[in-house]
Scaffold this motif. Structure first.
Motif, PDB file in Angstrom:
ATOM      1  N   CYS A   1      -0.761   4.828   6.093  1.00 63.62           N
ATOM      2  CA  CYS A   1      -0.415   3.546   6.345  1.00 63.62           C
ATOM      3  C   CYS A   1       1.114   3.412   6.526  1.00 63.62           C
ATOM      4  O   CYS A   1       1.849   2.695   7.521  1.00 63.62           O
ATOM      5  N   GLN A   2       1.797   4.203   5.430  1.00 57.59           N
ATOM      6  CA  GLN A   2       3.284   4.265   5.914  1.00 57.59           C
ATOM      7  C   GLN A   2       3.752   4.894   7.181  1.00 57.59           C
ATOM      8  O   GLN A   2       4.718   4.465   8.029  1.00 57.59           O
ATOM      9  N   GLY A   3       3.093   6.020   7.490  1.00 52.35           N
ATOM     10  CA  GLY A   3       3.476   6.681   8.664  1.00 52.35           C
ATOM     11  C   GLY A   3       3.079   5.626  10.051  1.00 52.35           C
ATOM     12  O   GLY A   3       3.789   5.378  10.956  1.00 52.35           O
ATOM     13  N   LEU A   4       1.768   5.143   9.864  1.00 53.12           N
ATOM     14  CA  LEU A   4       1.659   4.172  10.963  1.00 53.12           C
ATOM     15  C   LEU A   4       2.621   3.060  11.112  1.00 53.12           C
ATOM     16  O   LEU A   4       2.930   2.515  12.342  1.00 53.12           O
ATOM     17  N   ALA A   5       3.032   2.329  10.046  1.00 52.54           N
ATOM     18  CA  ALA A   5       4.089   1.384  10.176  1.00 52.54           C
ATOM     19  C   ALA A   5       5.234   1.706  10.684  1.00 52.54           C
ATOM     20  O   ALA A   5       5.737   1.162  11.501  1.00 52.54           O
ATOM     21  N   CYS A   6       5.532   2.913  10.224  1.00 50.15           N
ATOM     22  CA  CYS A   6       6.999   3.599  10.745  1.00 50.15           C
ATOM     23  C   CYS A   6       6.924   3.791  12.373  1.00 50.15           C
ATOM     24  O   CYS A   6       7.794   3.184  13.050  1.00 50.15           O
ATOM     25  N   SER A   7       5.746   4.322  12.814  1.00 52.77           N
ATOM     26  CA  SER A   7       5.646   4.331  14.243  1.00 52.77           C
ATOM     27  C   SER A   7       5.650   3.008  15.082  1.00 52.77           C
ATOM     28  O   SER A   7       6.020   2.867  16.168  1.00 52.77           O
ATOM     29  N   ALA A   8       4.964   1.964  14.512  1.00 53.17           N
ATOM     30  CA  ALA A   8       4.822   0.784  15.077  1.00 53.17           C
ATOM     31  C   ALA A   8       6.228   0.086  14.917  1.00 53.17           C
ATOM     32  O   ALA A   8       6.515  -0.560  15.910  1.00 53.17           O
TER      33      ALA A   8
ATOM     34  N   VAL B   1       0.893  -1.254  -0.070  1.00 56.30           N
ATOM     35  CA  VAL B   1       0.060   0.000   0.026  1.00 56.30           C
ATOM     36  C   VAL B   1       0.968   1.275  -0.125  1.00 56.30           C
ATOM     37  O   VAL B   1       0.844   2.182   0.693  1.00 56.30           O
ATOM     38  N   MET B   2       1.687   1.197  -0.835  1.00 58.40           N
ATOM     39  CA  MET B   2       2.692   2.509  -0.959  1.00 58.40           C
ATOM     40  C   MET B   2       1.967   3.819  -1.330  1.00 58.40           C
ATOM     41  O   MET B   2       2.705   4.783  -0.870  1.00 58.40           O
ATOM     42  N   GLU B   3       0.954   3.711  -1.935  1.00 55.66           N
ATOM     43  CA  GLU B   3       0.196   4.864  -2.011  1.00 55.66           C
ATOM     44  C   GLU B   3      -0.263   5.771  -0.832  1.00 55.66           C
ATOM     45  O   GLU B   3      -0.929   6.536  -1.104  1.00 55.66           O
TER      46      GLU B   3
ATOM     47  N   GLN C   1       7.550  12.295   7.320  1.00 56.35           N
ATOM     48  CA  GLN C   1       9.025  12.209   7.722  1.00 56.35           C
ATOM     49  C   GLN C   1       9.507  12.247   8.902  1.00 56.35           C
ATOM     50  O   GLN C   1      10.468  11.562   9.030  1.00 56.35           O
ATOM     51  N   GLU C   2       8.821  12.753   9.963  1.00 52.44           N
ATOM     52  CA  GLU C   2       9.273  12.582  11.328  1.00 52.44           C
ATOM     53  C   GLU C   2       9.315  11.160  11.746  1.00 52.44           C
ATOM     54  O   GLU C   2      10.195  10.668  12.336  1.00 52.44           O
ATOM     55  N   LYS C   3       7.965  10.517  11.459  1.00 53.52           N
ATOM     56  CA  LYS C   3       7.791   9.116  11.972  1.00 53.52           C
ATOM     57  C   LYS C   3       8.856   8.123  11.377  1.00 53.52           C
ATOM     58  O   LYS C   3       9.487   7.348  11.913  1.00 53.52           O
ATOM     59  N   ALA C   4       9.104   8.563   9.947  1.00 57.12           N
ATOM     60  CA  ALA C   4      10.080   7.545   9.288  1.00 57.12           C
ATOM     61  C   ALA C   4      11.319   7.888   9.910  1.00 57.12           C
ATOM     62  O   ALA C   4      12.271   7.002   9.922  1.00 57.12           O
ATOM     63  N   LEU C   5      11.830   9.240  10.276  1.00 55.25           N
ATOM     64  CA  LEU C   5      13.035   9.251  10.824  1.00 55.25           C
ATOM     65  C   LEU C   5      13.354   8.488  12.161  1.00 55.25           C
ATOM     66  O   LEU C   5      14.277   8.422  12.767  1.00 55.25           O
TER      67      LEU C   5
ATOM     68  N   LEU D   1      12.864   4.584   3.478  1.00 52.98           N
ATOM     69  CA  LEU D   1      13.429   5.720   2.668  1.00 52.98           C
ATOM     70  C   LEU D   1      12.524   5.874   1.360  1.00 52.98           C
ATOM     71  O   LEU D   1      12.170   6.925   0.989  1.00 52.98           O
ATOM     72  N   GLN D   2      11.811   4.759   0.811  1.00 51.89           N
ATOM     73  CA  GLN D   2      10.807   4.662  -0.267  1.00 51.89           C
ATOM     74  C   GLN D   2       9.812   5.518   0.025  1.00 51.89           C
ATOM     75  O   GLN D   2       9.221   6.357  -0.671  1.00 51.89           O
ATOM     76  N   ALA D   3       9.350   5.406   1.354  1.00 51.30           N
ATOM     77  CA  ALA D   3       8.046   5.959   1.820  1.00 51.30           C
ATOM     78  C   ALA D   3       8.547   7.597   2.116  1.00 51.30           C
ATOM     79  O   ALA D   3       7.697   8.642   1.614  1.00 51.30           O
ATOM     80  N   MET D   4       9.530   7.793   2.432  1.00 51.49           N
ATOM     81  CA  MET D   4      10.136   9.316   2.643  1.00 51.49           C
ATOM     82  C   MET D   4      10.410  10.101   1.230  1.00 51.49           C
ATOM     83  O   MET D   4      10.024  11.198   1.066  1.00 51.49           O
TER      84      MET D   4
END
Length: 446
Positions: free
Chosen positions: A110-117, A104-106, A155-159, A142-145
């Motif tokens: 979802c990307q942010g939630l996954a990074c937080s988990a 679900v890259m779009e 960006q903050e969650k990914a970092l 990095l792909q999500a960022m």
């Protein structure tokens, strides 16, 4: 009943979506807002194996954006509890979440939630960062960022996730994160792109500091001209003390044991930026200590010592030490920076006379008698200042000998402390009168 829906009707998309939504709403978004009753409901759900069914659902419906989002919210809530976090990890949560991120890259949500988990799991489970790295977490993050560059929150969650993964792996694996998986390039790009977003820049700098634990990684960042990007961020955020503190810490990590960074940073004018920041934020002890730590690191490169002195760095350090008498970090890093500066003969006169550094250092030793690293740095400064007979006599007159001997007794097993105390006693004992005084103090027996 809700958990039974996930276990019994796993092929009924509408029922599954309803059940996941209901579970995702058991707790508020912020962990601090979770009540005791809500935490109890979470534990009950886990007792009923909700985590097992949520992971199975996430795997089965990994291309259904809505269900994936609800499942990731559930996993984020479950992972708030360290015990449950470990349990979820052992059931393969990392692999399942990374697979969902890919499918679900779009969806930026979802990307942010996954990074937080991922952040929660890698923070609480020791072996999780290495497994996440092996499973491609860094590339996925990095792909999500890259895809959602305008989403500051993501960006903050990914970092955060990138930081905890980097922190949790060995130095050779850190190099993989920075170079092999491309995080270094992405971090530099972010420094150049997000200069107007202080919270993002601070997190980028924290990750850079976290990664810069070996010479190999420092070389990689040197080749990427990281100093230029950090300097631009510092100038763009000269009123943001959080950014400046993170920048000082990142620069210190980059410059440690790598002379090219030490030389390059001073050539860029980091000393001038540091002087300006220390003056502008005199009332921030954390900034003063982090700035002093950076100056200590840069001054370890001999050609920088006189340059930093001429830039007024010693003056700012002494002002900070006068202001934060009872703050250990300021006194410790201040003494360390003065030690590095005092090794240069051209600096000694100003340090001895204009700035009265010996008394500042002795004051720090008296106020913090139990701080080994502070005592080590202070003794190093006294050793460096005992350059000639007149300096030796002066230092003895103001009580340097007694303080050095007291520091020596603090930890006989600490070789770094003992090295500086012995060195200071050697330099003081060239004067015959000092020899007698030190002997009477018991220096020989020690």
């Amino acid at each position: 009943e809700v958990v039974s829906v996930l276990s019994t009707y796993c092929d009924d998309e509408l029922l599954v979506k309803w059940a996941c939504k209901w579970l995702s709403e058991l707790e508020p978004e912020l962990a601090d807002d979770v009540s005791a009753e809500q935490a109890q409901q979470r534990n009950l759900a886990i007792d009923l194996q909700a985590d097992v069914y949520v992971l199975a659902t996430l795997e089965h419906y990994s291309e259904n954006e809505t269900i994936v989002e609800y499942c990731l919210i559930c996993l984020l809530h479950f992972s708030r509890d360290p015990k449950i976090c470990d349990q979820v990890y052992k059931k393969g949560a990392v692999k399942v979440m990374l697979n969902a991120m890919d499918k679900v890259m779009e969806s930026n949500a979802c990307q942010g939630l996954a990074c937080s988990a991922l952040y929660n799991i890698c923070m609480d489970v020791k072996q999780a960062p290495a497994e996440a790295l092996d499973l491609g977490a860094v590339e996925q993050i990095l792909q999500a960022m890259d895809k959602f560059r305008d989403d500051e929150c993501l960006q903050e969650k990914a970092l955060d996730a990138l930081e905890v993964i980097s922190e949790g792996v060995s130095n050779p694996r850190k190099y993989d994160v920075a170079a092999k998986h491309g995080a270094g390039h992405e971090l530099i790009r972010m420094l150049d792109t997000y200069q107007e977003y202080p919270s993002v820049i601070s997190k980028v700098l924290v990750v850079i500091a976290c990664l810069s634990t070996s010479v190999r990684i420092r070389i990689h960042f040197y080749e990427l001209a990281v100093g230029n990007s950090i300097l631009r961020c510092m100038n763009a955020n000269r009123n943001q003390k959080g950014v400046l503190i993170s920048a000082f810490e990142a620069l210190s990590a980059l410059a440690a044991s790598y002379p090219l960074h030490k030389q390059h940073f001073v050539e860029l004018g980091i000393d001038e930026v540091t002087f300006r920041a220390m003056k502008a934020f005199e009332n921030c002890g954390a900034l003063q200590s982090s700035a002093a730590a950076l100056m200590k690191t840069l001054a370890l490169f001999r050609p920088n010592k006189y340059i930093l002195m001429q830039a007024g760095i010693a003056t700012r350090i002494v002002i900070a030490m006068d202001k934060y008498l009872h703050t250990v970090a300021v006194q410790e890093q201040g003494c360390g920076a003065l030690f590095a500066l005092a090794i240069e003969d051209r600096n000694k006169e100003e340090l001895m006379d204009s700035l009265d550094v010996p008394r500042k250092v002795i004051r720090a030793m008296d106020l913090h008698t139990d701080q080994v690293r502070l005592q080590e740095n202070a003794c190093g400064t006294l050793k460096a200042l005992a350059a000639d007979m007149e300096c030796e006599r002066f230092l003895m007159r103001i009580g340097a000998g007694e303080r050095i001997i007291r520091a020596m007794k603090l930890s006989f097993s600490d070789q770094h402390l003992q090295k500086q105390t012995c060195g200071a006693l050697i330099n003081l004992s060239f004067d015959p009168d000092n020899q007698i005084s030190l002997f009477r103090m018991g220096a020989g027996r020690l």
